[in-house]
Motif scaffolding. Sequence first.
Motif, PDB file in Angstrom:
ATOM      1  N   ALA A 106      -2.746   6.451  -2.387  1.00 59.96           N
ATOM      2  CA  ALA A 106      -1.351   6.807  -2.585  1.00 59.96           C
ATOM      3  C   ALA A 106      -1.038   8.058  -1.768  1.00 59.96           C
ATOM      4  CB  ALA A 106      -1.074   7.044  -4.056  1.00 59.96           C
ATOM      5  N   MET A 107       0.278   8.341  -1.674  1.00 56.09           N
ATOM      6  CA  MET A 107       0.681   9.537  -0.923  1.00 56.09           C
ATOM      7  C   MET A 107       1.836  10.197  -1.644  1.00 56.09           C
ATOM      8  SD  MET A 107       2.302   7.017   1.712  1.00 56.09           S
ATOM      9  CE  MET A 107       3.303   5.711   1.077  1.00 56.09           C
ATOM     10  N   TYR A 152       7.077   2.250  -2.555  1.00 55.10           N
ATOM     11  CA  TYR A 152       7.652   2.325  -3.899  1.00 55.10           C
ATOM     12  C   TYR A 152       7.106   3.530  -4.653  1.00 55.10           C
ATOM     13  CZ  TYR A 152       3.295   0.036  -5.329  1.00 55.10           C
ATOM     14  OH  TYR A 152       1.994  -0.274  -5.522  1.00 55.10           O
ATOM     15  N   PRO A 153       7.943   4.092  -5.543  1.00 53.48           N
ATOM     16  CA  PRO A 153       7.520   5.268  -6.316  1.00 53.48           C
ATOM     17  C   PRO A 153       6.673   4.842  -7.512  1.00 53.48           C
ATOM     18  CG  PRO A 153       9.779   4.742  -6.840  1.00 53.48           C
ATOM     19  CD  PRO A 153       9.321   3.715  -5.850  1.00 53.48           C
ATOM     20  N   LEU A 154       5.682   5.667  -7.839  1.00 51.72           N
ATOM     21  CA  LEU A 154       4.842   5.379  -9.006  1.00 51.72           C
ATOM     22  C   LEU A 154       5.417   5.995 -10.270  1.00 51.72           C
ATOM     23  CD1 LEU A 154       1.384   5.872  -7.315  1.00 51.72           C
ATOM     24  CD2 LEU A 154       2.277   3.741  -8.201  1.00 51.72           C
ATOM     25  N   ARG A 172       3.433   4.615  -2.989  1.00 50.05           N
ATOM     26  CA  ARG A 172       2.428   3.716  -2.408  1.00 50.05           C
ATOM     27  C   ARG A 172       3.107   2.756  -1.458  1.00 50.05           C
ATOM     28  NH1 ARG A 172      -2.895   1.709  -4.551  1.00 50.05           N
ATOM     29  NH2 ARG A 172      -2.293  -0.065  -3.265  1.00 50.05           N
ATOM     30  N   PHE A 173       2.314   2.168  -0.551  1.00 47.75           N
ATOM     31  CA  PHE A 173       2.843   1.139   0.347  1.00 47.75           C
ATOM     32  C   PHE A 173       2.841  -0.195  -0.379  1.00 47.75           C
ATOM     33  CE2 PHE A 173       3.494   3.392   4.136  1.00 47.75           C
ATOM     34  CZ  PHE A 173       2.478   4.321   4.286  1.00 47.75           C
ATOM     35  N   GLN A 174       3.913  -0.945  -0.203  1.00 45.03           N
ATOM     36  CA  GLN A 174       3.994  -2.274  -0.821  1.00 45.03           C
ATOM     37  C   GLN A 174       3.132  -3.230  -0.023  1.00 45.03           C
ATOM     38  OE1 GLN A 174       4.212  -4.206  -3.268  1.00 45.03           O
ATOM     39  NE2 GLN A 174       6.406  -4.300  -3.730  1.00 45.03           N
TER      40      GLN A 174
END
Lengths: 455, 365
Positions: free
Chosen positions: A49-50, A84-86, A102-104
Motif C-alpha cells: 500500500a501507499m 482506492y482508499p483503505l 492501494r492500486f486496484q
Amino acid sequence: AFYHAKQYAPVYFMCAQIQMERMVISMQDPDMGIKLRNQRLLITVIPHAMTGADIVEWLIKKCSISDEEALHIGQIFVKYGYIYPLKEPRNLILKVDDSPYRFQMPYYWMSTRWPASELDYAIYLAKKNIRKQGELIEYEKECYNALHKRINHTWDFVVMQAREQLRASKQRRKADRIVLKCQEQAYWLVNRPPVSAELYKLITLTKNTLYLLKRTLTITLCEGLTRLCVCVCSYVKYCEQYQPHDPIMQGCLPSIPWITDDIMFWNMNFAVPTKLRVERWSFSFMELLNDPMGRKEFLTYLKKEFSAENLCFWQACEDVRHGETSKIPEKVDEVYKQFLTPGASRWVNIDSKTMEKTLEGLKRPHRFVLDDAQMHIYFLMKKDSYPRYLKSDLYKNLFARAIVPQETKKSVFPFMRRQRHSSPSPALATQAAEDDGKAKNSNSFKSNSGTASRR
Amino acid sequence: MPNTKYGLTKRFHFLNKYFQNGLSSLHQNTPRLREILCVLVEMAAQPSDTLATLKTESETLKTKLEEERAKLHDVELHQVAEKIEALGQFVMKTRRALKGHGNKVLCLDWCKDKRRIVSSSQDGKVIVWDAFTTNKEHAVTMPCTWVMACAYAPSGCAVACGGLDNKCSVYPLSLDKNENLAAKKKSVAMHTNYLSACCFTNSDMQILTSSGDGTCALWDVESGQMLQSFHGHAADVLCLDLAPSETGNTFVSGVGTDISRNVYLKTSLITCKQCRLYDLRADREVAIYSKESIIFGASSVDFSLSGRLLFGGYNDYTINVWDVLKGTRVSILFGHENRVSTLRVSPDGTAFCSGSWDHTLRIWA
C-alpha cells in the motif's frame, strides 16, 4: 458532488482510459514506481500500500507539475477506481497525508469490466446482505429490491454464488480478505455511485407530491369515499352500544378486580352466563363467534337446524389459516374428506363456482386455499342462521336464565386489603398437554381462535 | 421533455412512470434514463429553488384536497356528539405498580387471561408479570439492549420480543424454575434494521413485525420463514396494529406516529403534540385531541372497550384521558416520574397499563 463516470461519450473516454492505465502501470513499476510498503489499517497490516502523499509526490516528479495539478490528477485516478482508499472507503477522495491507498487489480479496471453487469452487482449486494444484516445503505437496499424483482428468475443462482464467494473468502488470510473487500467495494462505488442525499430527498418529495396529486384526483372523482356523517354516526352508535360493557366507563358487576381485589368477575361465567355477556352476542356475528360459550350455544342451535357442518367447516378453515405450516397439507386433506367430497358425512353447501375454484386450489394446498369457501359459509351463517338464532327460543331462554351478578360487598374493615389470589398460568396448561404427548397448540388454540375476549 | 418551460406537474407525470421501477433503474445506461438523469441533475442543480417550488405545489394540492372534501357537505364528529350526554367526573388511580426493571420500560402487552403482562426494557430484560399479584413469573435476558417490541402469544404460552438485534424471537414460557428460557428461544423474524413492533396474528403460529428498515412482514413461527412482506413506507415503521375484521386480514402500520387499536375501522394517530382520529372509510381526519396546556407530545395511545375514551401517555410524564366523541379532555393522571413510553388497555377493558422511562409499570382503574 454528483458524478457519473459513464456520462462521457465512449470514444473519447476510451482514449483517456488507455492514458490512465499506462500511467497506473508505470506507477507500479518496481524500480521507478511508487514505493509500496505495509500500511496499518486499525489492527491489520495491509501489504503493498501507499500513502496519499506518496502518490502526489510521485506525480510531481514524474510529470514535472505543481502540487495542485498533481493532486488534481491523482484525484482522477481515485475517481475512476484505479486507486482506492483503505480508510473511509466510501469517500473516493485523494488526501495528501498518510492516508493509505492501494492500486486496484487490473481485473477490476474499467476497460476490462465495463459495463458492470447486473448479475455481478446483485451478487455483490447479496454478499453484503448475507455477511452483515443492516450493512446495505439506503440506496443499495433500493437497488437490491429492484434487482430482486427484475432478475428474480436467477435469484437462486445469485444467492448461491454469493454464499460460495463468502465461503471461499473465509479461507483467506485476514489481510487478503480486507484487501479483496476494499477492491470490490471500490469497484462498485465507481460503477454504481450512490445518489447524493440531496437528490434522494428531492426524489422522495417528488414521490410524495405525486401521491398527493393522485389522491386529489381520486377525491374529485368521488369514488369509493364514504361520507363522513355515515362513519361518524356509526361510530357514535358503536360507543353507545358498548358503553354498558365498558368497565372503565360504567364499572362492572360484581366489581372491578383491580379496585376491590375480588376476582369474581374473572371467575364467574363458567356455568351460567351474565346478561351482559349474552346480550353482547346480539351486537354482531363476530361477537358471537369470538365468545367460546356463544359459539357452543350457536352450534347447539345449528344442530337442531341440521346445519351444524357449516360452523364446523368454518372452524376447521380457521385452524388451517392460523395453524402450523407443516400441518397444512394434512389438515386441508381432512377438510376435503369431511366437508367437500361429494357424499361426505358433513358436506357443506357451497356454490359451484367457489367449489370448483377451491377444488382446483386443493391440488397445491396452502394456508389460504380455503379462504373463498370459508367466506361463503361465513356469510351464509351470518345472513341466515345468525338472525334466526337471535330470535330463537334457545337464545331467549338463555338470556332469561342469565344472571346479573351481585355487587361485591364492601369489606367490613375497608382499610384491610383482600388477599390477592394468584391464578394458574396459561403456560401450565401447555406443560400438562406436552407431558401427555399431545400437540402443543391444538388444545390451547381451540379456545383462543379469533380475537377473543374471554369472560 | 426535460425543459424548464414545461410545468412541474408535467415533469412529475413524466418521472412517475420511471419511479415505478425504483431508483436503481437510473443506473442502467440507456438514453431514456440518461434523459431523466439530466432532469434530476437540473433540478438538483438549483436544489433550494426546486425543493421550495415542490413544497408549494404540495401545499396547493393539499388545499385542493380539502376543498374537494368540503364539497361533500359533510357533518363533523363534534356536531353529532353535541346531542350526547357529557361524561361525569372521572377518578382513576394507580392500582398496581410493577417494579423490577432496571431501566426504561419500552413496550408492554397483555395476556388474553386479562391479568398477565409482558414488558420489555432498555436493559435487555423481558419480564412476564402476574399484574394482579404483582409477582414476576418469568424473566428473560435478551442478548441486545433496547428491546423495543414485545408481544404475548394468544395462548399465553409464549412471548415474542426484539429490538436492536433486528430480530424477533419467540420464547416459550416454561414453568420449570431450573430451565433457562433463553435456551428454547426461537429466532423468527429477521430485518435489516431495528424491530419497532411485533404482534401475533390470531394464533401462536404467525407474527407480524414492523421495522426501522421501512417494511412490515408476516412470519411463520414454526419455520421462521417470511410469509409476506409489506413495503410502501418511505421511513422507519414505528408501530402496527391489527384490525378486527371478519376476514382477519388487515393491519395498520405507522411511520413516525403511533397507532392505537382499531375501533370500528378507525385509527388514532399521534403527530407532534396532538392525537388525531382518522377514519379509513372516509379517508380523512375526524378529530384532533389537543389542549393549550399540553406542551409535550404523546408516545402511545389506546381506546377503552367502547371506544368512548382515549388514553394517551405523554412525554411530560402524565396520562391524559379524552372523550373521543366530544373531543374534550376528561381527566389527567399523575404518577409516573418520567416519560410514559407505552400504554395498553387490558383485554376485558377493566384497566389499562402504562410503562414508563421511570422503570415502572402502573395499572390504572
